[in-house]
Design a protein around this motif. Structure first.
Motif: not given
Length: 948
Positions: A900, A898, A542, A902, A620, A369, A904-905, A622-623
């Motif tokens: 990232s 933070d 990004s 667009w 994911r 990730r 896949t983060n 980050p989520n």
């Protein structure tokens, strides 16, 4: 198993279209044209005595020990430098030859210490062996005359000694440094009797030596020898396994004495490394038995409590009950897990299986990730599969090499040596990187073009190169018509031909002169077979996914995919990051990159696993952290990853971890993430388990157990125990059974088994009925998705911008001696080369701020600040600074943002707006870190009694 002895043919066996037949000692033998007489003899089992020859190096002909007689020729030619010819009749043994060989050996021995019984190489010394082979029983020359017996010993390198008194001046070490490694750090200094091997007129530690071990491997005496052999003695048995550092996946012989690892020797039959190594794989294995290893399970109620040692049964039972409690209180989606790119395919597969089957959700993610998730998205979208297109060996067929956003000599040094060899042979090189990496100019290698772009502008640069290809008529039209979706190509070509994508329009954005871009693009399109190799400097943006698709567009437009020497190749960072992705570690995919919403795929897994599976993609990483901060995500299982150090915006990561009620860490050491853990399960190193790793070229290599797990269980056994405690039974007796299940459920692994791997050594997926021997090169006749897909790759500037308060751009990377977050290498002597992270800053920017070399500076961004020492360097262009992230005490990710990718983060590590100022103290975060480290070390000593 006894010590594995590999056949050394003395000189390389050549590859040729036809063979020649000759007679050696009365036996006929056919060998490829160009093969030496020495190697031809060895194919018959006849070892011609030699000292300067070894088959990893080109023939040299200096030792004069390998003399033979050839009928019809005068004299005694050296068999190593004499090519085999049709009809040649060779004699390797007779009295005349024997007399000359004994005379040569007498000269060597007359200037050599006679301490064989106490020598560290006793029993493992070619000089000793050859003295016996030629029948030397006495030396007529005394040692009273001029000699080198009092030559000093160089012990400066932490891993090996250089004992000059034992050197026979065969030049094998020098040639290995040149031909195998490509560093050219050694030379023969002086002339005649005064000749001696020298690391550039200094000691080894202060020379240009990169401690790859090639010289040690090549040395026929104890002149160069591992300090571990000196201390422990000659090893007695060995096991072939796979290195657990970078994504090259080198094969090694782990040579043992009892249950102690003496040394790691690169395996000649290893397809990824072919007998070469780097300082990490060769020498930095001491972490596996370091005193910091945690070998007992531990639990605690709160992260402020001291740890309590418990049994495996108690720890697993406690972890399972806490996870079930959280789900009962907060819902089934309140827990998840992170798989490890450090662990085997089998272990990773079991973790994602446990999360999907026992947790009942798809909340599983992996370290890809934060590194190569854009590779998966970009290559799957354009080509149809989430992996590199060619094997490492095919670089030997490349005519043009484009290295973009990668630093192979530091990050993937064994592959870099292959690449440098091809460049020395005449291949052309384009480097696109904000930093002047070593490949731009290194001994006997120089880039044709260094496109020193500004961080964050990869898409604009690659689009500009594609613009040249399209507008100057350099498209491989026949290839595109036959292999690609023509309508999508035409749409892309119209887009890319627009003036806004021209090198002139891109120049103010990228900082790269338009003419340089045009010349590089023409070279790539017309220079022959062209290969792209890229790394995190592409993906950690990004627009990481966009750049991957833009590179695929460029390669397809020029016909540079699916043929020898051409392709698009990610240089994967960790040893099994490719495998972790293959095994279904993403929240939206099962193994083999099949979406969880696909009913047929899900039903197949449900039938084998015996439980219903969710069709909804999970969270994911980050989520998970966002949800934890919001109070909705409460439990996390983390195997072999340290997200508190490796993931961006450290303060946000640690806030998420601190908000959870049950964090379970399975690892070797109490890392930064473990500071927030409630359960700690001892991990096992690669030396302590069986399994497989998949490297960056899709090569599946066996990992074999060398020693018993110090923590009692291998990682796969610990995962099984937790899954069983959660009520989702697993009963594998060996990782080979896990691979059988992987093969049953994963089409690209259908032909993989341990028996097959034992038979052939390694396999590259896809390996199935259509490709029983694997697939070294992808997309040969057609793309996996059918027609290649051109994607519109609009350049969108990052939201991270410089300004008055933060006028500089920070980008990050790795260094040769340290690895990733440093958990392993910092616990070895590798720290002698890199004891701390430093900030590289251009002299102009340093002078503007009054900064001098070695001074402590504050590095501040919108997210936070840290302090580290400055290194003034012209590797960076003005306005750009650079640091590594190997030391937890530095806290490099305290300042990353933070932002990232667009799609896949994947975090934008490579672009952070910063300010640099002089300072005289660590940052507040670093002071807190130091205090936390002291506390953790106290509790890690476990003075408290074990739980009842």
């Amino acid at each position: 198993m006894p010590l594995i002895q590999e056949t050394d043919y003395g000189t390389p066996i050549r590859v040729a279209d036809h063979t020649v037949t000759l007679t050696i000692d009365g036996q006929a033998v056919a060998v490829p044209k160009g093969t030496s007489v020495m190697a031809a003899a060895m194919t018959l089992g006849t070892k011609v005595p030699r000292l300067c020859a070894t088959d990893s190096l080109e023939p040299f002909g200096s030792c004069r020990l390998c003399l033979v007689q050839i009928e019809g020729r005068r004299g005694f030619p050296a068999s190593c430098t004499t090519p085999a010819e049709a009809g040649m009749v060779v004699h390797t043994q007779n009295e005349a030859i024997a007399k000359r060989r004994r005379g040569v050996m007498e000269l060597y021995i007359s200037d050599h210490p006679l301490d064989c019984l106490t020598c560290s190489a006793n029993g493992d010394c070619e000089l000793q062996d050859m003295a016996g082979a030629v029948g030397l029983r006495e030396v007529r020359y005394g040692q009273e005359g001029a000699n080198h017996l009092d030559a000093p010993k160089d012990e400066s390198n932490p891993y090996f000694t250089f004992e000059a008194s034992k050197c026979i001046a065969c030049s094998r070490c020098i040639r290995a440094c040149e031909e195998v490694q490509g560093t050219f750090a050694l030379t023969m200094e002086g002339r005649g009797f005064g000749s001696k091997v020298s690391p550039g007129g200094t000691d080894f530690m202060n020379s240009e030596c990169v401690s790859c071990g090639a010289c040690v491997q090549a040395c026929p005496t104890a002149t160069l020898n591992e300090k571990s052999v000196v201390a422990l003695g000659t090893p007695e048995h060995s096991v072939v396994t796979t290195c657990a550092y970078c994504g090259v996946g080198c094969s090694f012989k782990a040579e043992m004495k009892g249950d102690r690892l003496v040394r790691m020797v690169p395996h000649k039959d290893g397809k990824a490394n072919e007998g070469h190594s780097c300082v990490k794989g060769r020498f930095a294995f001491g972490y596996a038995t370091h005193r910091d290893r945690i070998t007992r399970p531990m639990i605690r109620a709160r992260i402020t409590d001291p740890w309590r040692e418990v049994s495996w049964e108690q720890a697993v039972s406690h972890a399972a009950s806490e996870l079930r409690r959280i789900q009962a209180e907060y819902g089934p989606d309140a827990i998840g897990g992170i798989t490890s790119s450090r662990c085997t395919n089998e272990e990773t597969f079991l973790v994602q299986k446990m999360i999907r089957g026992a947790f009942g959700n798809n909340n599983v993610d992996t370290c890809a990730r934060v590194c190569h998730s854009p590779t998966g998205y970009g290559l799957k979208t354009t080509l149809g599969t989430s992996a590199g297109t060619q094997d490492f060996a095919s670089v030997a067929d490349s005519d043009v090499i484009l290295v973009i956003g990668a630093n192979p000599t530091d990050g993937h040094p064994v592959f870099a040596s292959r690449m440098k060899r091809r460049l020395r042979e005449g291949a052309r090189l384009i480097v696109a990187d904000p930093r002047r990496i070593d490949l731009v100019r290194t001994p006997h290698v120089q880039a044709d073009h260094h496109l020193q772009l500004l961080p964050g502008t990869n898409v604009a640069l690659v689009n500009a190169m594609a613009h040249v290809v399209v507008t100057e008529g350099l498209v491989a039209e026949d290839y595109v018509r036959a292999r690609c979706d023509l309508a999508e190509f035409e749409s892309w070509a119209r887009f890319i031909a627009q003036e806004r994508n021209s090198p002139e329009a891109a120049e103010p954005v990228t900082g790269v002169p338009a003419q340089a871009v045009r010349e590089a693009a023409r070279l790539y399109a017309t220079g022959g077979a062209a290969a792209i190799y890229y790394g995190l400097g592409v993906t950690e943006h990004s627009q990481g996914s966009t750049t991957v698709m833009a590179m695929a567009n460029l390669a397809m437009a020029t016909g540079n995919i699916g043929r020898p020497g051409a392709g698009v190749n990610p240089l994967r960072g960790q040893n099994n990051v490719q495998g972790a992705c293959d095994m279904g570690s993403f929240p939206h995919e099962f193994s083999g990159y099949r979406h969880v919403s696909d009913d047929a795929t899900r039903e197949m897994f449900e039938a084998i696993w015996g439980v219903p599976l969710s069709a909804e993609p999970g969270l994911r990483i980050p989520n998970m952290l966002d949800e934890a901060v919001g109070g909705r995500f409460k439990g996390l299982f983390v195997q072999g990853e340290d997200i508190a150090q490796s993931d961006p915006d450290t303060k946000h990561v640690t806030a998420g971890l601190a908000a959870m009620e049950c964090v379970i860490v399975q690892d070797l050491f109490l890392n930064e993430t473990a500071k927030y853990a409630h359960v700690f399960l001892p991990g096992s190193s690669f030396l302590e388990k069986d399994g497989t790793f998949t490297n960056a070229e899709r090569r599946i290599n066996r990992v074999r157990r060398v020693m018993a797990p110090l923590g009692g269980l291998a990682d796969w056994e610990g995962v099984m125990a937790l899954s069983n405690a959660l009520g989702f039974p697993m009963a594998y007796r060996h990782p080979g059974e896990v691979m059988d299940e992987i093969a049953q459920l994963t089409p690209t692994f259908a032909g993989v088994s341990y028996a097959r791997l034992e038979e052939v050594g390694s396999l590259q997926w896809p390996c199935n009925e259509d490709a029983p021997l694997g697939t070294p090169m992808m997309h040969v006749d057609r793309f996996v998705r059918g027609k290649g897909r051109f994607m519109i790759t609009e350049f969108v500037p990052t939201d991270e911008r410089t300004g008055v308060n933060f006028p500089l751009i920070l980008t990050t990377g790795r260094i040769l001696s340290q690895y990733n977050v440093g958990a392993q290498t910092r616990r070895t002597e590798n720290s002698r080369w890199h004891a701390e992270d430093v900030l590289e800053i251009h002299p102009f920017d340093a002078e503007l701020r009054g900064i001098r070399e070695g001074e402590l500076v504050s590095l501040e961004s919108r997210s936070g600040d840290i302090a580290l020492r400055a290194r003034i360097s012209e590797r960076m262009q003005p306005g750009v600074v650079y640091t590594t992230f190997h030391h937890a005490s530095t806290g490099a990710n305290v300042i990353t943002t933070d932002y990232s990718d667009w799609a896949t983060n994947c975090p934008e590590y490579k672009v952070t707006a910063v300010q640099v100022r002089r300072t005289n103290r660590p940052s507040a975060w670093q002071e807190d870190f130091a205090e936390g480290e002291a506390t953790m070390k106290r509790v890690a000593r476990l003075d408290v009694p074990a739980a009842e």
